[in-house]
Motif scaffolding. Structure first.
Motif, PDB file in Angstrom:
ATOM      1  N   GLU A  35       0.817  -1.208   0.007  1.00  0.00           N
ATOM      2  CA  GLU A  35      -0.003  -0.041  -0.163  1.00  0.00           C
ATOM      3  C   GLU A  35       0.824   1.208  -0.016  1.00  0.00           C
ATOM      4  OE1 GLU A  35      -2.857   0.130   3.094  1.00  0.00           O
ATOM      5  OE2 GLU A  35      -3.946  -1.688   2.394  1.00  0.00           O
ATOM      6  N   LEU A  36       0.743   2.200  -0.785  1.00  0.00           N
ATOM      7  CA  LEU A  36       1.413   3.281  -1.001  1.00  0.00           C
ATOM      8  C   LEU A  36       0.860   4.520  -0.429  1.00  0.00           C
ATOM      9  CD1 LEU A  36       3.742   4.785  -2.444  1.00  0.00           C
ATOM     10  CD2 LEU A  36       2.526   4.639  -4.306  1.00  0.00           C
ATOM     11  N   THR A  37       1.349   5.414   0.183  1.00  0.00           N
ATOM     12  CA  THR A  37       0.893   6.567   0.664  1.00  0.00           C
ATOM     13  C   THR A  37       2.142   7.828   0.246  1.00  0.00           C
ATOM     14  OG1 THR A  37      -0.302   5.458   2.544  1.00  0.00           O
ATOM     15  CG2 THR A  37       0.040   8.022   2.652  1.00  0.00           C
ATOM     16  N   PHE A  38       1.444   8.855  -0.407  1.00  0.00           N
ATOM     17  CA  PHE A  38       2.096  10.085  -0.717  1.00  0.00           C
ATOM     18  C   PHE A  38       1.818  11.149   0.493  1.00  0.00           C
ATOM     19  CE2 PHE A  38       1.910   8.121  -4.812  1.00  0.00           C
ATOM     20  CZ  PHE A  38       3.217   8.222  -5.274  1.00  0.00           C
ATOM     21  N   SER A  39       2.751  11.292   1.377  1.00  0.00           N
ATOM     22  CA  SER A  39       2.492  12.079   2.286  1.00  0.00           C
ATOM     23  C   SER A  39       2.976  13.678   1.774  1.00  0.00           C
ATOM     24  CB  SER A  39       3.276  11.766   3.540  1.00  0.00           C
ATOM     25  OG  SER A  39       3.018  13.022   4.614  1.00  0.00           O
ATOM     26  N   ILE A  40       2.054  14.496   1.622  1.00  0.00           N
ATOM     27  CA  ILE A  40       2.415  15.796   1.069  1.00  0.00           C
ATOM     28  C   ILE A  40       2.233  16.949   2.107  1.00  0.00           C
ATOM     29  CG2 ILE A  40       1.735  17.467  -0.567  1.00  0.00           C
ATOM     30  CD1 ILE A  40       0.125  15.221  -1.935  1.00  0.00           C
ATOM     31  N   GLU A  41       3.567  17.914   2.169  1.00  0.00           N
ATOM     32  CA  GLU A  41       3.542  18.947   3.124  1.00  0.00           C
ATOM     33  C   GLU A  41       3.638  20.194   2.142  1.00  0.00           C
ATOM     34  OE1 GLU A  41       3.550  19.299   6.245  1.00  0.00           O
ATOM     35  OE2 GLU A  41       3.506  17.182   6.926  1.00  0.00           O
ATOM     36  N   PRO A  42       2.462  20.702   1.794  1.00  0.00           N
ATOM     37  CA  PRO A  42       2.373  21.811   0.759  1.00  0.00           C
ATOM     38  C   PRO A  42       3.359  23.208   1.006  1.00  0.00           C
ATOM     39  CG  PRO A  42       0.411  21.685   1.848  1.00  0.00           C
ATOM     40  CD  PRO A  42       1.160  20.406   2.501  1.00  0.00           C
ATOM     41  N   GLY A  43       3.266  23.399   2.479  1.00  0.00           N
ATOM     42  CA  GLY A  43       3.849  24.682   2.895  1.00  0.00           C
ATOM     43  C   GLY A  43       2.872  25.988   2.736  1.00  0.00           C
ATOM     44  N   PRO A  44       3.399  27.231   2.799  1.00  0.00           N
ATOM     45  CA  PRO A  44       2.358  28.369   2.731  1.00  0.00           C
ATOM     46  C   PRO A  44       2.404  28.558   1.341  1.00  0.00           C
ATOM     47  CG  PRO A  44       4.738  28.885   3.329  1.00  0.00           C
ATOM     48  CD  PRO A  44       4.684  27.496   3.414  1.00  0.00           C
ATOM     49  N   PRO A  45       1.076  29.148   0.810  1.00  0.00           N
ATOM     50  CA  PRO A  45       1.029  29.483  -0.681  1.00  0.00           C
ATOM     51  C   PRO A  45       1.656  30.837  -0.990  1.00  0.00           C
ATOM     52  CG  PRO A  45      -1.158  29.897   0.581  1.00  0.00           C
ATOM     53  CD  PRO A  45      -0.209  29.192   1.685  1.00  0.00           C
ATOM     54  N   THR A  46       1.913  31.052  -2.211  1.00  0.00           N
ATOM     55  CA  THR A  46       2.327  32.352  -2.511  1.00  0.00           C
ATOM     56  C   THR A  46       1.374  32.828  -3.545  1.00  0.00           C
ATOM     57  OG1 THR A  46       3.604  31.432  -4.248  1.00  0.00           O
ATOM     58  CG2 THR A  46       4.730  32.002  -2.118  1.00  0.00           C
ATOM     59  N   PHE A  47       1.291  34.374  -4.014  1.00  0.00           N
ATOM     60  CA  PHE A  47       0.269  34.932  -4.585  1.00  0.00           C
ATOM     61  C   PHE A  47       0.771  35.845  -5.679  1.00  0.00           C
ATOM     62  CE2 PHE A  47      -1.465  33.423  -0.806  1.00  0.00           C
ATOM     63  CZ  PHE A  47      -2.635  32.982  -0.822  1.00  0.00           C
ATOM     64  N   PHE A  48       0.048  36.194  -6.697  1.00  0.00           N
ATOM     65  CA  PHE A  48       0.146  36.939  -7.705  1.00  0.00           C
ATOM     66  C   PHE A  48      -0.034  38.380  -6.972  1.00  0.00           C
ATOM     67  CE2 PHE A  48      -0.748  34.084 -11.003  1.00  0.00           C
ATOM     68  CZ  PHE A  48       0.344  34.111 -11.636  1.00  0.00           C
ATOM     69  N   ARG A  49       0.780  39.546  -7.111  1.00  0.00           N
ATOM     70  CA  ARG A  49       0.543  40.948  -6.642  1.00  0.00           C
ATOM     71  C   ARG A  49       0.356  42.146  -7.537  1.00  0.00           C
ATOM     72  NH1 ARG A  49       4.295  45.296  -3.467  1.00  0.00           N
ATOM     73  NH2 ARG A  49       5.060  45.436  -5.542  1.00  0.00           N
ATOM     74  N   GLU A  50       1.179  42.172  -8.491  1.00  0.00           N
ATOM     75  CA  GLU A  50       1.179  43.190  -9.603  1.00  0.00           C
ATOM     76  C   GLU A  50       1.259  42.596 -10.880  1.00  0.00           C
ATOM     77  OE1 GLU A  50       2.018  47.483  -9.768  1.00  0.00           O
ATOM     78  OE2 GLU A  50       3.834  46.687 -10.493  1.00  0.00           O
ATOM     79  N   ILE A  51       0.657  42.630 -11.911  1.00  0.00           N
ATOM     80  CA  ILE A  51       0.719  42.274 -13.275  1.00  0.00           C
ATOM     81  C   ILE A  51       0.963  43.204 -14.353  1.00  0.00           C
ATOM     82  CG2 ILE A  51       0.149  40.795 -15.082  1.00  0.00           C
ATOM     83  CD1 ILE A  51       0.390  39.288 -12.591  1.00  0.00           C
ATOM     84  N   GLN A  52       2.084  43.450 -14.990  1.00  0.00           N
ATOM     85  CA  GLN A  52       2.481  44.670 -15.804  1.00  0.00           C
ATOM     86  C   GLN A  52       2.759  44.104 -17.311  1.00  0.00           C
ATOM     87  OE1 GLN A  52       5.478  47.213 -14.402  1.00  0.00           O
ATOM     88  NE2 GLN A  52       5.521  48.515 -16.005  1.00  0.00           N
ATOM     89  N   TYR A  53       2.424  44.764 -18.224  1.00  0.00           N
ATOM     90  CA  TYR A  53       2.919  44.333 -19.562  1.00  0.00           C
ATOM     91  C   TYR A  53       3.507  45.502 -20.181  1.00  0.00           C
ATOM     92  CZ  TYR A  53      -1.388  41.488 -19.034  1.00  0.00           C
ATOM     93  OH  TYR A  53      -2.288  40.503 -18.373  1.00  0.00           O
ATOM     94  N   THR A  54       4.706  45.231 -20.648  1.00  0.00           N
ATOM     95  CA  THR A  54       5.454  46.068 -21.314  1.00  0.00           C
ATOM     96  C   THR A  54       5.828  45.906 -22.736  1.00  0.00           C
ATOM     97  OG1 THR A  54       7.564  45.062 -20.647  1.00  0.00           O
ATOM     98  CG2 THR A  54       6.742  46.684 -19.256  1.00  0.00           C
ATOM     99  N   GLY A  55       6.156  46.875 -23.777  1.00  0.00           N
ATOM    100  CA  GLY A  55       6.149  46.451 -24.922  1.00  0.00           C
ATOM    101  C   GLY A  55       5.396  46.625 -25.841  1.00  0.00           C
ATOM    102  N   LEU A  56       3.942  47.135 -25.259  1.00  0.00           N
ATOM    103  CA  LEU A  56       2.876  47.160 -26.117  1.00  0.00           C
ATOM    104  C   LEU A  56       2.289  48.440 -26.059  1.00  0.00           C
ATOM    105  CD1 LEU A  56       0.772  44.045 -24.416  1.00  0.00           C
ATOM    106  CD2 LEU A  56       2.033  44.099 -26.656  1.00  0.00           C
ATOM    107  N   GLU A  57       3.322  49.424 -26.115  1.00  0.00           N
ATOM    108  CA  GLU A  57       2.997  50.847 -26.030  1.00  0.00           C
ATOM    109  C   GLU A  57       2.260  51.364 -27.491  1.00  0.00           C
ATOM    110  OE1 GLU A  57       5.658  49.606 -25.016  1.00  0.00           O
ATOM    111  OE2 GLU A  57       5.423  50.241 -23.071  1.00  0.00           O
TER     112      GLU A  57
END
Length: 847
Positions: free
Chosen positions: A169-191
């Protein structure tokens, strides 16, 4: 100090961007960690010998795979990332590994090589634990969590053995840790984008924003967990957007993502784009090759885009093709801004004509700039189209099986077979006209009585063109259609049934249909008009053997109501004429064969027999309204004006690994609008049967609480001859695949519940009765729910690659013709399931 992560989308985005060291430990039967005694489920595993042994230890069979700590993702997602799996269990019963048994029986060699190979291909080899695959599973799970924002995720695999190391019997024990998030999204080169283009680009972003500015190419993300697959999707969206705005040279390598840690739990993303120049469509060069080597080579030049460009067509080895067909399919014109969608739509329309077996569209070298456009000037990008036409003529001979009810509904079920011959011309006049003519004959028999009952001969012809004909051609551009075609068809049928003493001397129909596809999922069908006529006739003994049985004689009537008796006689013995205008709106994204996920919605509006009504009222007999056209012999052709509405909604939702929950709701309404108080019999609704409420036979249910055609409730079990003007039905079905690839088919079990009925509408007189509490079959708002029939049961489906065979067994749960019977009506002795189960067979899923 901020950490800057530079990613080249398309290269590094496909790999985990790990910041912490990967921690993955696992235990398997042949590693030192299992050398110590381990107690699992009360069984002690002996230690491995420390003496060197050159014999490879047998690997254990994986009996179960579990996940601990992976709540951030569905179990199905985690299972899809690992390759170590247990053997399938029949109906989920522990230890019941049917497919392993098949494989081992075939592998034993006791049944010979050919049978053994067949069993092994249908079965499944034992799921042996593989140390290398297990290590890769750990890496894949860690990559999943890290790419989805859990940057410190760690996975450990534990192996617990039983039966002396033979099972694991196989068990995968997962410790994900704290999540991270997007804060700011920027597009350059589209002027270079205009304000309108910027707004459209930002509004369509797949990353949710707190509040998107109108033209500033940056925004604050709305608490969205960091996700590399989401950035990949955003890159694909940017590529499509720019290519549809004229930037034809942009590629995946033109977009880079710079990911910067803004805080311990969040990242800023800068999407830097190199768009390259903006292009307009240039001239079109078309090279066509056909299957006729003796045909002369032709070259034609056609003006496009109001003279601003041209299309040069070179045709080799094809005598019939006209360049106008290719021009009609173009979704772009020279001088317009380049759009990838327009190119793809052109290719799709070329393929949809059915004329071409090969279609390829590519870009040429940019050429001159149109200086007259001023600031809108841009280089033109020529388009090169290569086509190969198919052989026009095809003759097809086929045999087929059929299932239908007998004429007059006297036979519960007929099965038969037939032979058909058809001729197809894929390009009749050179403009993509697909012409077909066919002739088919069939015979059918009564399953129970084992006799031949019906013979039928049908001829049909159709002509289909890949565009809307005049005066409707303008709808294509005005509605911005995804695709369009026009179909003209005719058919003629004759049928003879000596067993039923009945014949159809001729039943003809003609139809002109406009097919307008608005999107890949939404289609409109407009029938303008549909014309049909039917000329039934009777054979010797019809009155004695059929009519007297169905409606009785005047001295001993089965149907005492004279109005309903007259209706039956008209329906099945009088020539009838009908024309109809029909509009159908259909939305569907489901595979019509598998029906495992998606939806299907359809609405129909139909107006019928108003042309003969106007002729009768104002031309043929202005002083009287007879309800007949004085055509032919006898009393002429019977017509019945009406309107008809239909709504049909279906949903399919998968659950688990092999399950599907399917639901259907059907609503139908028909109303006479002329001198008659009933609609034509072939435009009424019927209930009961393999595709309806499966606790009843075909057309056996209703109307209302009136079973079959008798006056009031009865138990004759005959078909409902009258049908209904109102129909309500709903079905719920659970399907689960229990065996895969056995006899080249998937075996699916199903459980279902159906509910519904049909009723007479407000204009139909219904059954005339003296007793106020006796059933009349009419729909009443305050009591119709008491007349809803319910059936339930289970079935089996055999799903091959191109065919689904269906077997269902249904019981009556609530019978409106037996209101005192309760749930699962009982007989006089109080036995449940007093009504026998009804077996239904069909092709394809029920809905």
């Amino acid at each position: 100090m901020w950490l800057v992560l530079v990613c080249f989308i398309g290269l590094l985005f496909d790999r985990p961007m790990a910041e912490a060291a990967t921690h993955a430990s696992y235990h398997s039967p042949d590693v030192a960690a299992l050398a110590q005694p381990r107690v699992t489920a009360g069984i002690s595993a002996p230690p491995l010998s420390t003496v060197a042994d050159t014999t490879e230890a047998p690997r254990p069979v994986v009996t179960r795979v579990r996940f601990e700590g992976g709540e951030a993702f569905p179990k199905a997602t985690l299972e899809g990332r690992v390759r170590t799996t247990a053997n399938r269990r029949f109906l989920g019963i522990p230890g019941f590994t049917w497919w392993v048994w098949l494989y081992e029986l075939g592998d034993s060699g006791r049944l010979g090589d050919r049978v053994g190979q067949a069993l092994k291909s249908s079965g499944e080899a034992p799921a042996l634990l593989d140390e290398t695959v297990l290590a890769s599973d750990v890496e894949r799970l860690e990559a999943l969590f890290q790419q989805e924002g859990f940057r410190e995720a760690a996975v450990e695999a534990r192996v617990d053995t039983t039966d002396g190391g033979q099972k694991a019997e196989l068990t995968f024990s997962i410790e994900p840790g704290p999540p991270t998030f997007f804060r700011e999204i920027q597009y350059t080169g589209l002027e270079a984008l205009s304000n309108s283009q910027r707004r459209r680009l930002l509004r369509a972003s797949v990353i949710p924003a707190v509040q998107r500015p109108d033209t500033t190419l940056r925004f604050i993300a709305d608490q969205r967990r960091y996700s590399e697959p989401l950035l990949l999707e955003e890159r694909r969206r940017l590529l499509t957007f720019l290519r549809n705005e004229g930037y034809a040279a942009v590629t995946r390598d033109s977009i880079r993502a710079f990911v910067e840690r803004a805080a311990p739990d969040s990242f800023d993303v800068n999407l830097r784009v190199q768009t390259g120049p903006r292009y307009r469509f240039g001239d079109v060069q078309v090279d066509v090759t056909g299957p006729e080597p003796r045909a002369e080579t032709r070259t034609d030049t056609l003006a496009l885009g109001e003279g601003s460009g041209r299309m040069i067509v070179r045709i080799e080895q094809d005598r019939r093709l006209r360049p106008s067909l290719i021009r009609r399919t173009l979704r772009f014109q020279p001088g317009e801004w380049y759009s990838q969608d327009d190119v793809l739509n052109t290719r799709r329309r070329l393929e949809a004509t059915g004329v071409f077996g090969l279609t390829d569209i590519s870009m040429g070298t940019p050429d001159s700039t149109d200086a007259t456009l001023g600031q809108e000037a841009a280089e033109r990008l020529p388009q090169q189209i290569r086509l190969r036409t198919q052989a026009r003529h095809r003759i097809r001979l086929e045999m087929f099986a059929l299932q239908r009810s007998g004429a007059l509904g006297v036979l519960d079920n007929e099965l038969g077979s037939g032979l058909g011959l058809s001729y197809n011309n894929l390009n009749l006049f050179g403009g993509g006209e697909a012409f077909q003519v066919g002739l088919s004959g069939s015979i059918a028999g009564d399953i129970q009585r084992q006799i031949l009952t019906t013979s039928q001969l049908e001829a049909s012809t159709s002509l289909q063109v890949p565009y809307l004909i005049e005066p409707f051609s303008g709808l294509d551009e005005r509605l911005g259609l995804f695709d369009a075609r026009t179909r003209l068809s005719f058919s003629f049928l004759t049928l003879r049934s000596p067993e039923l003493r009945f014949a159809i001397r001729g039943r003809g129909s003609g139809q002109l249909r406009l097919e307008m596809q608005h999107t890949p999922a939404v289609t409109s069908l407009v029938d303008i008009p549909t014309v049909s006529f039917s000329n039934p006739d009777t054979l010797s003994g019809f009155q004695r053997d059929i009519l007297d049985r169905l409606i009785g004689s005047e001295d001993d009537p089965v149907i005492a109501d004279p109005v309903q008796r007259a209706q039956v006689l008209e329906d099945y013995t009088q020539p009838q004429f009908n024309n109809a205008f029909r509009y159908t709106l259909r939305a569907a994204n489901v595979d019509p064969l598998r029906r495992e996920q998606g939806f299907s919605y359809e609405g129909v509006f139909e107006v019928g027999s108003h042309v003969p009504y106007l002729l009768d009222r104002f031309v043929l007999s202005p002083d009287t309204l007879s309800g007949r056209l004085p055509i032919g012999t006898g009393d002429g052709l019977l017509y019945r004006p009406y309107i008809r509405l239909i709504g049909d909604a279906r949903q399919y939702r998968p659950f688990g690994r092999n399950g599907v929950l399917a639901g259907r709701l059907f609503v139908g309404f028909a109303q006479p609008t002329g001198p008659s108080n009933v609609v034509p019999f072939d435009r009424r609704f019927y209930s009961g049967g393999a595709s309806s409420v499966r606790g009843w036979r075909l057309r056996e249910l209703g109307p209302g609480s009136v079973q079959s055609f008798a006056q009031g409730p009865s138990a004759t079990g005959e078909t409902n001859l009258f049908g209904g003007d109102i129909k309500l039905e709903g079905s719920l079905e659970v399907r689960r695949t229990v065996i895969r690839n056995f006899l080249a088919a998937n075996w699916i079990v199903a459980g279902f519940v159906d509910a519904g009925n049909v009723w007479f509408g407000p204009s139909n007189p219904g059954f005339q009765t003296d007793a106020p509490d006796q059933a009349t079959g009419k729909f009443r708002v305050d009591s119709f729910f008491r007349e809803v029939a319910v059936g339930s049961g289970f079935g089996m489906r055999l799903s091959w690659e191109y065919l689904v065979a269906r077997f269902d067994l249904g019981w009556r749960v609530i019978d409106p013709a037996n209101p005192d019977g309760g749930i699962f009506p009982q007989d006089d002795r109080g036995a449940l399931f007093a009504d026998p189960a009804i077996l239904h067979f069909g092709i394809g899923h029920t809905f």
